[in-house]
Design an enzyme around this catalytic site. Structure first.
Site, PDB file in Angstrom:
ATOM      1  CB  ALA A   1      63.809 104.441  45.953  1.00 42.41           C
TER       2      ALA A   1
ATOM      3  CB  ALA B   1      49.894  90.429  36.856  1.00 41.15           C
TER       4      ALA B   1
ATOM      5  CG  HIS C   1     104.148  67.437  38.218  1.00 38.73           C
ATOM      6  ND1 HIS C   1     102.881  67.076  38.581  1.00 38.73           N
ATOM      7  CD2 HIS C   1     104.836  67.565  39.369  1.00 38.73           C
ATOM      8  CE1 HIS C   1     102.816  66.982  39.904  1.00 38.73           C
ATOM      9  NE2 HIS C   1     103.992  67.271  40.398  1.00 38.73           N
TER      10      HIS C   1
ATOM     11  CG  ASP D   1      96.172  68.911  35.894  1.00 38.27           C
ATOM     12  OD1 ASP D   1      95.913  69.857  35.105  1.00 38.27           O
ATOM     13  OD2 ASP D   1      97.307  68.438  36.012  1.00 38.27           O
TER      14      ASP D   1
ATOM     15  CG  ASN E   1      97.728  71.329  31.074  1.00 34.70           C
ATOM     16  OD1 ASN E   1      97.463  71.643  29.916  1.00 34.70           O
ATOM     17  ND2 ASN E   1      98.945  71.379  31.584  1.00 34.70           N
ATOM     18  N   PRO E   2      94.673  71.493  29.164  1.00 35.34           N
ATOM     19  CG  PRO E   2      94.822  73.289  27.697  1.00 35.34           C
ATOM     20  CD  PRO E   2      94.793  72.948  29.156  1.00 35.34           C
TER      21      PRO E   2
ATOM     22  CG  HIS F   1      96.678  66.130  30.789  1.00 36.43           C
ATOM     23  ND1 HIS F   1      97.857  65.437  30.651  1.00 36.43           N
ATOM     24  CD2 HIS F   1      96.933  67.153  31.649  1.00 36.43           C
ATOM     25  CE1 HIS F   1      98.787  66.002  31.415  1.00 36.43           C
ATOM     26  NE2 HIS F   1      98.247  67.045  32.020  1.00 36.43           N
TER      27      HIS F   1
ATOM     28  CB  ILE G   1     100.596  63.086  27.469  1.00 29.53           C
ATOM     29  CG1 ILE G   1     100.640  64.457  28.157  1.00 29.53           C
ATOM     30  CG2 ILE G   1     101.377  63.121  26.163  1.00 29.53           C
ATOM     31  CD1 ILE G   1     102.035  64.861  28.604  1.00 29.53           C
TER      32      ILE G   1
ATOM     33  N   GLY H   1     100.863  62.975  34.673  1.00 34.12           N
ATOM     34  CA  GLY H   1     101.886  62.257  35.446  1.00 34.12           C
ATOM     35  C   GLY H   1     101.310  61.765  36.763  1.00 34.12           C
TER      36      GLY H   1
ATOM     37  CG  PHE I   1     106.015  62.938  37.144  1.00 37.39           C
ATOM     38  CD1 PHE I   1     105.041  61.948  37.251  1.00 37.39           C
ATOM     39  CD2 PHE I   1     106.034  63.944  38.104  1.00 37.39           C
ATOM     40  CE1 PHE I   1     104.122  61.969  38.291  1.00 37.39           C
ATOM     41  CE2 PHE I   1     105.117  63.974  39.143  1.00 37.39           C
ATOM     42  CZ  PHE I   1     104.164  62.981  39.238  1.00 37.39           C
TER      43      PHE I   1
END
Ligand code: NAI
Length: 719
Positions: free
Chosen positions: A170, A200, A391, A497, A499-500, A502, A517, A520, A550
């Site tokens: 409702a 309240a 890459h 980026d 990505n784990p 790195h 690492i 790139g 790369f």
């Protein structure tokens, strides 16, 4: 200072009807309106909060309003007889300007235990009661061309709440009702808004925790409702949440969604829906649509794109929003530093030349491709994850203007899929446009999917794919070294980026690396920045394009050497080498400029007089290579200024070349001398032996060879 009274919002002459005003929130509304000149109809059936029984609650509140000097009459009807409530107002005051639909009860039960009566009663009081009372007031408001209406909803309706299925339904219904009342009332200056209170009252006693209960005084919400009902309030169709002396507008928003088919002629399949579900449910980029027309227009847009074929399987469109912080974070990620005053333009948004490092504009394309199914759709025969994709190459081209903030709409398209036997190479092109539709950046990115080759595909790239350019055979014209930080990847990844590989040592170990690492693209950013510094005066607007391959990974903390060759047509070819391992990591690379500006001094930030002498020596060596080679030695010069080495040169007479240092390979003799003394030496103003004795010239390595050098200095550097 203007007195409070002069600014007071008044309701003199206004007739305000408040349903359920015998207690709780309604009572506070009545007291506030009454204290500001309104004639108040205090409606209340006077039942308990389950909707049973009757009492003289309305009379009590009327007494309170009158005691405070206001005008009020009671009304004892149920809101299901809304017309009678409005009739009371008309009989007592002759008009209705404000209607606050507030009456309410609860019949909380879990779904299965809700009886028909529990359901109907809740809907009758909240939804139907508000409708009937509003309908009764409507004709009057239209006629007088003025009206302010409030519907009372609840967070239970917006979010759901256990045991309140009837009430939630409702209460959300009231938002729908208000939306349409607001539209239909617009041309008669009838505004309708929704209040979502938390207060309240006897209704919430036992539901709201005691510790909060005392803070949630209904009195704190009454001024919000009063303002919404004032003639000066222009809002309509708004949902306003309020509690504890705080208020906010609440919106429904719509995500960007996803197309569920690849062309207008295709069917939607459950499998395709599943494959794009993340996008369907992605709420990271949402929009509030104001009207149902906006909602339909957005659908028309989708259909148009499908008709134009813009949403084929091989293409995605994403928007990329960025501001100065993104630009600066990226610059830090690729090594910009305040210790180089020329870098400040990349690090400080108020710098007169504040600009993005050109490679920043790789990000929109990269992020749109990373978040898409493009690669998967391009090679349906293969399966892959983060561990078997590499890459391969990256190209970036900038067009006229280079913004430092804004929204770019980027369309990424697969332009080639190559069968490289050991893997598949998927090449995407991303075009980024600004809000005016001007092309800002074009990037091309190739992803190598290891093990996905041998699918009888073509192996040669299409002409639109930008090729690499092999480095010239001669030794580099300029080399610079840049030490990356151990935290380089940790910083760079914040530009998008994530990505784990790195950052996560566990992940990188599985992928076969000692430590996570470097990206790139970070190496590319550092290298292009170095080229821009040496041949583009740190001026991003001189940048036209860059391309790299790369070839090997870099570990954060390693030192990069960027070797550069100045070539015709404003092109600088370069490669990047990890100094510690002498490994080439970026190959076949180049930067194209609109105009080349050679940095007068590579390291010291000011001209060195010795530069010209070395340039002259270089010419002499080239004129008679055989003679130079007969000396058969490598001399490494360290030129100092104010006691610090500011530049290094190498005269490599074994292979008859001269280049700016550091030395590639091994030097036979290393000579350290100040810029000024070197000039004196070359001009014959001071003899090498004397310079050596006086400590002006330091020689390490083969001192005897320095004798031979002295003869070249005199005979070769004819200045
Ligand atoms: P309350 O129980 O103190 O006041 C509601 C009043 O409505 C009572 O005086 C009751 O007699 C009257 N009423 C009930 N049925 C009626 C009917 N058929 N006709 C005429 N009057 C009737 O409750 P409270 O907290 O002041 O609630 C006011 C409104 O705010 C309600 O619509 C409620 O659903 C809504 N609300 C309250 C919240 C809160 O935290 N207190 C939270 C969300 C919504």
């Amino acid at each position: 200072m203007v007195s409070a009274n002069a600014n007071q919002l008044r309701y003199d002459g206004r007739v305000v009807v408040i349903t359920g005003a015998g207690a709780g929130l309604g009572r506070e509304y009545a007291l506030l309106f009454g204290s500001r000149g309104a004639k108040v109809v205090v409606n209340d059936l006077g039942g308990n909060f389950h909707g049973q029984g009757k009492s003289n609650a309305a009379d009590n509140v009327v007494q309170e309003v009158r005691a405070a000097g206001g005008t009020a009459v009671p009304d004892y009807n149920s809101v299901v007889d809304g017309d009678k409530i409005i009739q009371t107002a008309m009989e007592a005051f002759g008009r209705v300007d404000v209607l606050v639909n507030n009456a309410g009860i609860l019949r909380d039960k879990s779904l299965a235990r809700i009886s028909d009566e529990d359901w109907n009663l809740i809907h009758d009081v909240h939804l139907k009661g508000s409708f009937l009372t509003t309908r009764a007031a409507w004709a009057i408001m239209k006629k007088q061309n003025y009206g302010r209406i409030i519907m009372t909803s609840s967070n239970s309706g917006i979010y759901g709440n256990f045991g309140q299925a009837n009430y939630s339904a409702a209460k959300l219904g009231l938002i729908g009702l208000a939306n349409t009342v607001a539209i239909e009332g617009a041309k008669n200056n009838i505004k309708c808004n929704v209040i979502v209170p938390t207060a309240a009252s006897r209704m919430t006693e036992g539901i709201i925790p005691e510790i909060l209960f005392n803070e949630l005084k209904p009195k704190l919400i009454a001024p919000v409702v009063a303002y919404l009902c004032h003639e000066s309030c222009e809002d309509t169709g708004a949902i306003i949440e309020s509690a504890a002396g705080w208020a906010t507008k609440v919106h429904f928003v719509r995500g960007k969604g996803s197309i569920l088919r690849t062309s207008i002629d295709e069917n939607v399949t459950p499998e395709y829906v599943k494959s794009v579900w993340d996008k369907v449910t992605d709420m990271s980029d949402t929009k509030h649509l104001n009207t149902i027309t906006d909602a339909s227009l957005a659908l028309a847009d989708v259909l148009e794109k499908l008709r134009e074929g813009k949403f084929g399987e091989n293409s995605v469109t994403e928007s990329f929003k960025f501001n100065f912080k993104d630009v600066i974070l990226y610059a830090l990620g690729v090594g910009a530093t305040v210790t180089d005053e020329n870098d400040l333009r990349f690090l400080y948004e108020n710098h007169p030349d504040f600009s993005a490092i050109p490679t920043f504009f790789i990000l929109p394309g990269l992020l749109s491709v990373m978040g898409s199914n493009l690669t998967a759709t391009a090679i349906p025969h293969a399966s892959f994850d983060l561990t078997n994709i590499l890459h391969g190459e990256q190209y970036i081209e900038l067009f006229d203007s280079v913004p430092t903030d804004g929204i770019l709409t980027t369309t990424s398209t697969v332009i080639d899929v190559l069968d490289k036997k050991s893997g598949a190479l998927v090449i995407t092109q991303s075009d980024s446009y600004d809000v005016n539709g001007t092309l800002i950046a074009r990037s091309q990115s190739s992803t190598f999917v290891v093990g996905a080759g041998n699918f009888n595909g073509k192996s040669k790239a299409s002409p639109e794919v930008k090729p690499l350019v092999p480095n010239p055979k001669r030794s580099p014209d300029t080399s610079v070294q840049i030490k990356t930080s151990r935290d380089q990847a940790a910083l760079y990844r914040l530009s998008g980026d994530l990505n784990p590989l790195h950052i996560d040592p566990g992940f990188s170990t599985i992928a076969g690396y000692k430590i996570p690492i470097l990206h790139g693209l970070c190496t590319m950013g550092i290298s292009v920045k170095a080229v821009l510094k040496n041949f583009g005066a740190d001026d991003s607007s001189l940048f036209r394009a860059a391309k790299v391959r790369f070839s090997k990974p870099v570990l954060p903390g390693q030192t990069l050497r960027v070797d550069m060759w100045k070539e015709p047509n404003n092109r600088i070819c370069f490669r990047t080498v990890v100094v510690e391992t002498n490994t080439e990591v970026l190959s076949g690379a180049y930067v194209d400029f609109k105009k080349i500006v050679v940095k007068p001094n590579m390291t010291a930030g000011k001209d060195l007089q010795s530069d010209a002498i070395f340039a002259a020596i270089k010419e002499r060596i080239a004129e008679d290579e055989a003679k130079a080679k007969s000396i058969n030695a490598v001399f490494h010069y360290k030129i100092t200024d104010a006691g610090k080495v500011v530049k290094e040169w190498v005269i490599d007479l074994k292979s008859a070349k001269l280049y700016e240092g550091p030395v590639q390979g091994k030097a036979d003799t290393t000579l350290t001398i100040s810029d000024a003394d070197f000039v004196d030496l070359a001009l014959g103003k001071i003899q090498p032996q004397a310079a050596f004795m006086k400590g002006k010239l330091k020689i390490t390595g083969n001192i005897m060879l320095a004798q031979k050098l002295s003869s070249i200095m005199k005979t070769e550097a004819k200045l």
